[in-house]
Design a protein around this motif. Structure first.
Motif, mmCIF file in Angstrom:
data_model
loop_
_atom_site.group_PDB
_atom_site.id
_atom_site.type_symbol
_atom_site.label_atom_id
_atom_site.label_comp_id
_atom_site.label_asym_id
_atom_site.label_seq_id
_atom_site.Cartn_x
_atom_site.Cartn_y
_atom_site.Cartn_z
ATOM 1 N N HIS A 100 0.821 -1.300 -0.177
ATOM 2 C CA HIS A 100 -0.114 0.004 -0.123
ATOM 3 C C HIS A 100 0.659 1.360 0.032
ATOM 4 O O HIS A 100 0.289 2.304 0.253
ATOM 5 N N LYS A 101 2.270 1.197 -0.253
ATOM 6 C CA LYS A 101 2.952 2.263 -0.063
ATOM 7 C C LYS A 101 2.697 3.260 -1.796
ATOM 8 O O LYS A 101 2.131 2.470 -2.745
ATOM 9 N N PRO A 102 2.613 4.490 -1.618
ATOM 10 C CA PRO A 102 2.320 5.301 -2.552
ATOM 11 C C PRO A 102 3.205 4.886 -3.926
ATOM 12 O O PRO A 102 2.752 4.970 -5.079
ATOM 13 N N LYS A 103 4.499 4.742 -3.817
ATOM 14 C CA LYS A 103 5.477 4.278 -4.704
ATOM 15 C C LYS A 103 4.806 3.051 -5.600
ATOM 16 O O LYS A 103 5.166 3.055 -6.566
ATOM 17 N N VAL A 104 4.295 1.921 -4.713
ATOM 18 C CA VAL A 104 3.741 0.850 -5.532
ATOM 19 C C VAL A 104 2.502 1.198 -6.058
ATOM 20 O O VAL A 104 2.201 0.913 -7.347
ATOM 21 N N LEU A 105 1.732 1.844 -5.490
ATOM 22 C CA LEU A 105 0.369 2.201 -6.191
ATOM 23 C C LEU A 105 0.448 3.122 -7.284
ATOM 24 O O LEU A 105 -0.710 3.197 -8.265
ATOM 25 N N ASP A 106 1.393 3.989 -7.434
ATOM 26 C CA ASP A 106 1.667 4.768 -8.657
ATOM 27 C C ASP A 106 1.722 4.069 -9.872
ATOM 28 O O ASP A 106 1.668 4.672 -10.902
ATOM 29 N N THR A 107 2.398 2.862 -9.847
ATOM 30 C CA THR A 107 2.584 2.085 -10.881
ATOM 31 C C THR A 107 1.309 1.574 -11.601
ATOM 32 O O THR A 107 1.197 1.243 -12.923
ATOM 33 N N ASN A 108 0.213 1.558 -10.852
ATOM 34 C CA ASN A 108 -1.155 1.171 -11.553
ATOM 35 C C ASN A 108 -2.276 1.985 -10.664
ATOM 36 O O ASN A 108 -2.510 1.702 -9.582
ATOM 37 N N GLN A 109 -2.814 3.045 -11.499
ATOM 38 C CA GLN A 109 -3.634 3.838 -10.400
ATOM 39 C C GLN A 109 -4.947 3.329 -10.468
ATOM 40 O O GLN A 109 -5.940 3.665 -9.813
ATOM 41 N N LYS A 110 -5.435 2.429 -11.323
ATOM 42 C CA LYS A 110 -6.800 1.719 -11.614
ATOM 43 C C LYS A 110 -6.871 0.458 -10.731
ATOM 44 O O LYS A 110 -7.982 -0.069 -10.873
ATOM 45 N N ILE A 111 -5.822 0.121 -9.944
ATOM 46 C CA ILE A 111 -5.987 -1.243 -9.249
ATOM 47 C C ILE A 111 -7.087 -1.134 -8.170
ATOM 48 O O ILE A 111 -7.349 -0.034 -7.429
ATOM 49 N N ILE A 112 -7.838 -2.350 -8.278
ATOM 50 C CA ILE A 112 -8.769 -2.486 -7.003
ATOM 51 C C ILE A 112 -8.226 -3.380 -6.097
ATOM 52 O O ILE A 112 -7.728 -4.367 -6.188
ATOM 53 N N ILE A 113 -8.204 -2.921 -4.754
ATOM 54 C CA ILE A 113 -7.680 -3.738 -3.572
ATOM 55 C C ILE A 113 -8.555 -4.034 -2.533
ATOM 56 O O ILE A 113 -9.448 -3.108 -2.012
ATOM 57 N N LYS A 114 -8.776 -5.520 -2.385
ATOM 58 C CA LYS A 114 -9.617 -5.755 -1.318
ATOM 59 C C LYS A 114 -9.072 -6.696 -0.472
ATOM 60 O O LYS A 114 -8.249 -7.504 -0.660
ATOM 61 N N LYS A 115 -9.465 -6.464 0.905
ATOM 62 C CA LYS A 115 -9.022 -7.314 2.003
ATOM 63 C C LYS A 115 -10.081 -8.043 2.670
ATOM 64 O O LYS A 115 -11.338 -7.370 2.915
ATOM 65 N N GLU A 116 -10.012 -9.490 2.730
ATOM 66 C CA GLU A 116 -11.077 -10.159 3.089
ATOM 67 C C GLU A 116 -10.388 -10.814 4.610
ATOM 68 O O GLU A 116 -9.316 -11.619 4.606
ATOM 69 N N ILE A 117 -10.997 -10.464 5.704
ATOM 70 C CA ILE A 117 -10.538 -11.121 7.120
ATOM 71 C C ILE A 117 -11.519 -12.070 7.326
ATOM 72 O O ILE A 117 -12.993 -11.663 7.422
#
Length: 190
Positions: A100-117
């Motif tokens: 979730h670091k901004p440097k990683v997320l900048d490589t794909n702005q349209k990604i959907i991240i889902k967390k299932e606990i």
């Protein structure tokens, strides 16, 4: 030392076999018969590496090097599912932090991240849905953060393509006004 043969030993053995009345030599004569070594090897052997060997990186340093290479451009959706009651869920939680670091997320702005606990004692899993329709599932129960990152980079980095830069009409218009050389406001009083 097995390959070295002393000449004096060979000479002494030959003289003893010829002269049975051989008397031990004096101190001066023993210095003259000092052993001379002849090497039967003509080379020093294979030298595997020449130059300075640097220090080996620690796991933390290796993780930071791998983190710089992350590119999640081919990923459409990332799902992190884990059960916090299990003992082996820490690696996926730590990996989520770095993901979730901004440097990683900048490589794909349209990604959907889902967390299932979950609460069903299921194994922690990271699922990546790729743009081309395939899915990549990484089971992280026995893996460290570094191993998860290496697996992800191994599969995702070859799928990264260069982005095409599209020119828009507004960019063309902004460039053309400066090219005409007009200065100041339009339609102003003179």
């Amino acid at each position: 030392m097995r390959n070295l043969v002393t000449i004096s030993r060979v000479v002494n053995n030959l003289t003893r076999s010829l002269n049975t009345n051989h008397v031990p030599a004096t101190f001066l004569q023993s210095n003259l018969n000092s052993p001379v070594y002849v090497s039967s090897r003509t080379h020093l052997g294979y030298i595997p590496f020449e130059g300075r060997i640097g220090k080996q990186l620690s796991n933390h340093e290796t993780f930071l090097v791998e983190t710089r290479q992350i590119n999640i451009q081919p990923v459409k959706k990332a799902t992190f599912s884990f059960d916090p009651i299990r003992e082996d869920f820490q690696s996926i939680r730590n990996f989520m932090y770095f993901f979730h670091k901004p440097k990683v997320l900048d490589t794909n702005q349209k990604i959907i991240i889902k967390k299932e606990i979950l609460d069903d004692r299921s194994e922690p899993v990271i699922t990546f849905e790729l743009i081309d329709g395939r899915t990549l599932e990484i089971k992280t129960s026995k893996l460290t953060e570094l191993e998860i990152l290496r697996v992800m980079n191994y599969f995702l980095l070859p799928l990264v393509t260069e982005e095409k830069i599209m020119e828009t009409k507004s960019a063309k218009g902004a460039g053309s006004s400066s090219a005409t050389g007009t200065k100041g406001k339009k339609g102003g009083k003179k």
